[in-house]
Design an enzyme around this catalytic site. Structure first.
Site, PDB file in Angstrom:
ATOM      1  N   GLU A  80      -3.559  -5.614  26.446  1.00 42.98           N
ATOM      2  CA  GLU A  80      -2.003  -5.621  26.496  1.00 42.98           C
ATOM      3  C   GLU A  80      -1.438  -6.712  26.926  1.00 42.98           C
ATOM      4  O   GLU A  80      -1.672  -7.273  28.195  1.00 42.98           O
ATOM      5  CB  GLU A  80      -1.818  -4.253  27.260  1.00 42.98           C
ATOM      6  CG  GLU A  80      -0.277  -3.927  27.079  1.00 42.98           C
ATOM      7  CD  GLU A  80       0.189  -2.587  27.660  1.00 42.98           C
ATOM      8  OE1 GLU A  80      -0.709  -1.961  27.969  1.00 42.98           O
ATOM      9  OE2 GLU A  80       1.383  -2.320  27.683  1.00 42.98           O
ATOM     10  N   LYS A 258       0.709   5.211  34.086  1.00 45.84           N
ATOM     11  CA  LYS A 258       0.134   4.463  32.959  1.00 45.84           C
ATOM     12  C   LYS A 258       0.206   2.900  33.547  1.00 45.84           C
ATOM     13  O   LYS A 258      -0.731   2.212  33.229  1.00 45.84           O
ATOM     14  CB  LYS A 258       0.791   4.854  31.750  1.00 45.84           C
ATOM     15  CG  LYS A 258      -0.087   4.107  30.660  1.00 45.84           C
ATOM     16  CD  LYS A 258       0.116   2.648  30.310  1.00 45.84           C
ATOM     17  CE  LYS A 258      -0.350   2.020  28.956  1.00 45.84           C
ATOM     18  NZ  LYS A 258      -0.061   0.749  28.767  1.00 45.84           N
ATOM     19  N   ASP A 274     -16.775   1.651  35.946  1.00 43.24           N
ATOM     20  CA  ASP A 274     -16.676   3.005  35.129  1.00 43.24           C
ATOM     21  C   ASP A 274     -15.188   3.053  35.044  1.00 43.24           C
ATOM     22  O   ASP A 274     -14.582   3.887  36.026  1.00 43.24           O
ATOM     23  CB  ASP A 274     -17.369   4.189  35.532  1.00 43.24           C
ATOM     24  CG  ASP A 274     -17.495   5.464  34.755  1.00 43.24           C
ATOM     25  OD1 ASP A 274     -16.470   5.393  33.836  1.00 43.24           O
ATOM     26  OD2 ASP A 274     -18.320   6.136  34.566  1.00 43.24           O
ATOM     27  N   HIS A 372       8.275  -8.583  27.548  1.00 44.83           N
ATOM     28  CA  HIS A 372       6.975  -7.783  26.835  1.00 44.83           C
ATOM     29  C   HIS A 372       6.948  -8.541  25.336  1.00 44.83           C
ATOM     30  O   HIS A 372       5.964  -8.884  24.863  1.00 44.83           O
ATOM     31  CB  HIS A 372       7.156  -6.424  26.729  1.00 44.83           C
ATOM     32  CG  HIS A 372       5.751  -5.689  26.617  1.00 44.83           C
ATOM     33  ND1 HIS A 372       4.661  -5.438  27.306  1.00 44.83           N
ATOM     34  CD2 HIS A 372       5.473  -5.020  25.283  1.00 44.83           C
ATOM     35  CE1 HIS A 372       3.718  -4.866  26.815  1.00 44.83           C
ATOM     36  NE2 HIS A 372       4.253  -4.392  25.437  1.00 44.83           N
TER      37      HIS A 372
END
Ligand code: NAD
Length: 416
Positions: A80, A258, A274, A372
Site C-alpha cells: 500500500e 485498519k 505470523d 495518498h
C-alpha cells in the site's frame, strides 16, 4: 478442473508446467518469478505446500523512529502506498519530544484446554490449581530448551463458560515463550497435558490449542507530539476529536484500527512473523469491552501538546516459525539490530502508534487523498501498462490533471 493428482509430489518446475497446462496461464508470466532452484524458492518449498515460486512485495525502510531512546530503521513489507512515508513523517514529528516509549505486561502466551462433561467444573478448577507443580513439570518437560532459558509454564487460569445446564471448564496455560511467538511450544504443552486433565477430572477434553487473544502478552507505547511542530493546537484538537469519533462509532473504529495495522502488519510480515495471529489478537483486544473500539487513545495534555497511547497483544518472535528460515526476515531483524522478542514487540507497537498519528493528522487536516493519490498514481500508471520512466511521467500528468484513473493513464500512454 481443480484436482491435480500428485501435485504435491511434483518438483517446482513440474508444478509450473502443469499449472500452465491446466489454466492457460502463459509460461512467460510464470517465468517472471524467480528461478525454480534459487535459495528462496527452495526454502519456500519447505515452508508451505504445493509451492510454484515466491511472491514479491515491496520492502521499504521507515526512518526517523526512536523507540525507548534508541533510533531504529524499520523494515516494512506492504503493497500500500503511503504506509512507509506515514511512519517516516509521523516519527520525525516526535523526535524532539524523545520518540516513543514502550512497556510490556503479562506472563506470556495462552494455551487453552476445553474440558467438557464435568459434574462440578468449579471443583475441578480448584483441584487443578492445587496440582500446579505437577502441571508445571509435565508441561515444562515438553520444552527443556525453553525452560533452560528461563521460560516455560508460569501459571494456570481457569474459566467456567456456557449455560447453567451445559457448563464447560476452560483451562488456560500461561507460558512464557521468551523470544518465540510460541504457538508450537504452547500447543505441544496443551496436547500433552490434556490426557492428564481427563484422568484427574473424569471429564472429556475437547479442543486444546493456543489462544490468539494474547492478552497476557501486551505491549503498550506512548509518545508526545508538540503542538507547534504538528501545526498548532487546532491540529491537536482535531486529532483528539478524530480519536473520539472512533471511540463512539465501530464503523470509524474499524478503519482507524485498519490504519494502525497498516504499520503493524508490515513489520510483522517483514520479520517473518505470523500476521494473522497478530491481527486476530489486535481486533479481539479492540472488542474486549463488548464494543469494537480504537486501539489507540489521543489526548491533549496541560501544555496543549498531543499525547498518544496504544496497547496491543504482541505475539511475535525472533526464533521459531519462519523467522529463522526466511533470509529476508533475518536481514530485517539485523537491520533493526534486534536480539530479543520484546524489542521487536516494542518497535512494532511504536510503528502502530506513529502510523495512526499520521493517518489522523492527514484526515483531520487536509484529508488523505492528496498525499495518498500522488503515490497511488504510480500504481495506476503501472496497471495501465507504463514501464520505466513512463511510470513517473504518466503519474505526474494525472496529478496535474487532478484525475488519477486507469482510463486516463491509458489515454496518456496512447499519446506517447
Ligand atoms: P517454534 O516451535 O518453531 O520455536 C520455538 C522453540 O524454539 C521454543 O519452544 C524453544 O524450544 C526454542 N528456543 C530457542 N531459543 C529460544 C529463545 N531464546 N526463546 C524462546 N524459545 C527458544 O516456534 P513457535 O514460536 O513455538 O511457533 C510459531 C509458529 O507457529 C509460527 O510460524 C505460527 O505461524 C505457527 N502457528 C500459529 C498458530 C496460531 O497462531 N494459532 C497455531 C499453530 C502454529
Amino acid at each position: 478442473m481443480s484436482r491435480i493428482k500428485g501435485f504435491h509430489n511434483m518438483s517446482i518446475a513440474q508444478r509450473r508446467a502443469r499449472l500452465c497446462l491446466e489454466t492457460g496461464v502463459s509460461s512467460a508470466l510464470i517465468e517472471h518469478m524467480n528461478s525454480v532452484d534459487d535459495e528462496l524458492t527452495l526454502t519456500a518449498d519447505r515452508l508451505v505446500e504445493n509451492v510454484i515460486g515466491t511472491y514479491q512485495l515491496p520492502l521499504g525502510i521507515a526512518t526517523n523512529l526512536i523507540v525507548d531512546n534508541e533510533p531504529v530503521l524499520v523494515p516494512m513489507v506492504t503493497e500500500e502506498s503511503s504506509v512507509v512515508a506515514a511512519v517516516c513523517n509521523g516519527a520525525k514529528q516526535c523526535v524532539e519530544s524523545g520518540g516513543v516509549k514502550t512497556a510490556h505486561e503479562g506472563l506470556g502466551m495462552i494455551g487453552q484446554i476445553q474440558v467438557l462433561e464435568l459434574s462440578d467444573p468449579q471443583a475441578t478448577a480448584g483441584d487443578l490449581q492445587e496440582r500446579l507443580d505437577e502441571i508445571k513439570s509435565i508441561c515444562n518437560a515438553c520444552d527443556p530448551k525453553l525452560v533452560e532459558l528461563g521460560g516455560g509454564l508460569k501459571a494456570i487460569h481457569t474459566r467456567v463458560i456456557g449455560t447453567e445446564k451445559n457448563q464447560q471448564l476452560v483451562v488456560h496455560l500461561i507460558v512464557n515463550t521468551l523470544d518465540a511467538m510460541g504457538a508450537n511450544a504452547v500447543n505441544t504443552m496443551s496436547e500433552t497435558l490434556a490426557p492428564y486433565i481427563e484422568k484427574w477430572s473424569g471429564g472429556r477434553v475437547g479442543l486444546k490449542i493456543l489462544s490468539n487473544l494474547a492478552d497476557e502478552r501486551i505491549t503498550s507505547a506512548t509518545a508526545c507530539w508538540h503542538a507547534d511542530i504538528i501545526g498548532g493546537e487546532g491540529v491537536v484538537d482535531a486529532i483528539v476529536q478524530a480519536g473520539e469519533f472512533s471511540r463512539l462509532d465501530p464503523y470509524r473504529a474499524t478503519t482507524h484500527n485498519k490504519g494502525v495495522m497498516n504499520g503493524v502488519t508490515a513489520v510483522v510480515q517483514a520479520t517473518g512473523n505470523d500476521t494473522r495471529a497478530v491481527e486476530a489478537g489486535a481486533h479481539a483486544y479492540a472488542a474486549r469491552s463488548g464494543q469494537y473500539s480504537p486501539l489507540t487513545l489521543w489526548e491533549k495534555d496541560d501544555a496543549g501538546h498531543l499525547r498518544g497511547k496504544i496497547e496491543l497483544p504482541m505475539a511475535v518472535g525472533i526464533v521459531g516459525g519462519a523467522t529463522r528460515a526466511h533470509p529476508s526476515a533475518q536481514m530485517c531483524l539485523q537491520i533493526m539490530n534486534i536480539d530479543n522478542a520484546k524489542r521487536l514487540a516494542s518497535i512494532i507497537t511504536a510503528v502502530g502508534l506513529v502510523q495512526n498519528f499520521s493517518a489522523l493528522k492527514a484526515l483531520a487536516t487536509e484529508g488523505i487523498q492528496r498525499g495518498h493519490m500522488a503515490l497511488h498514481a504510480k500504481n495506476i500508471a503501472i496497471a495501465a501498462g507504463a514501464t520505466g520512466e513512463l511510470i513517473d511521467s504518466i503519474a505526474t500528468k494525472m496529478i496535474e490533471l487532478g484525475t488519477i484513473r486507469e482510463d486516463i493513464a491509458i489515454e496518456l500512454l496512447k499519446g506517447k
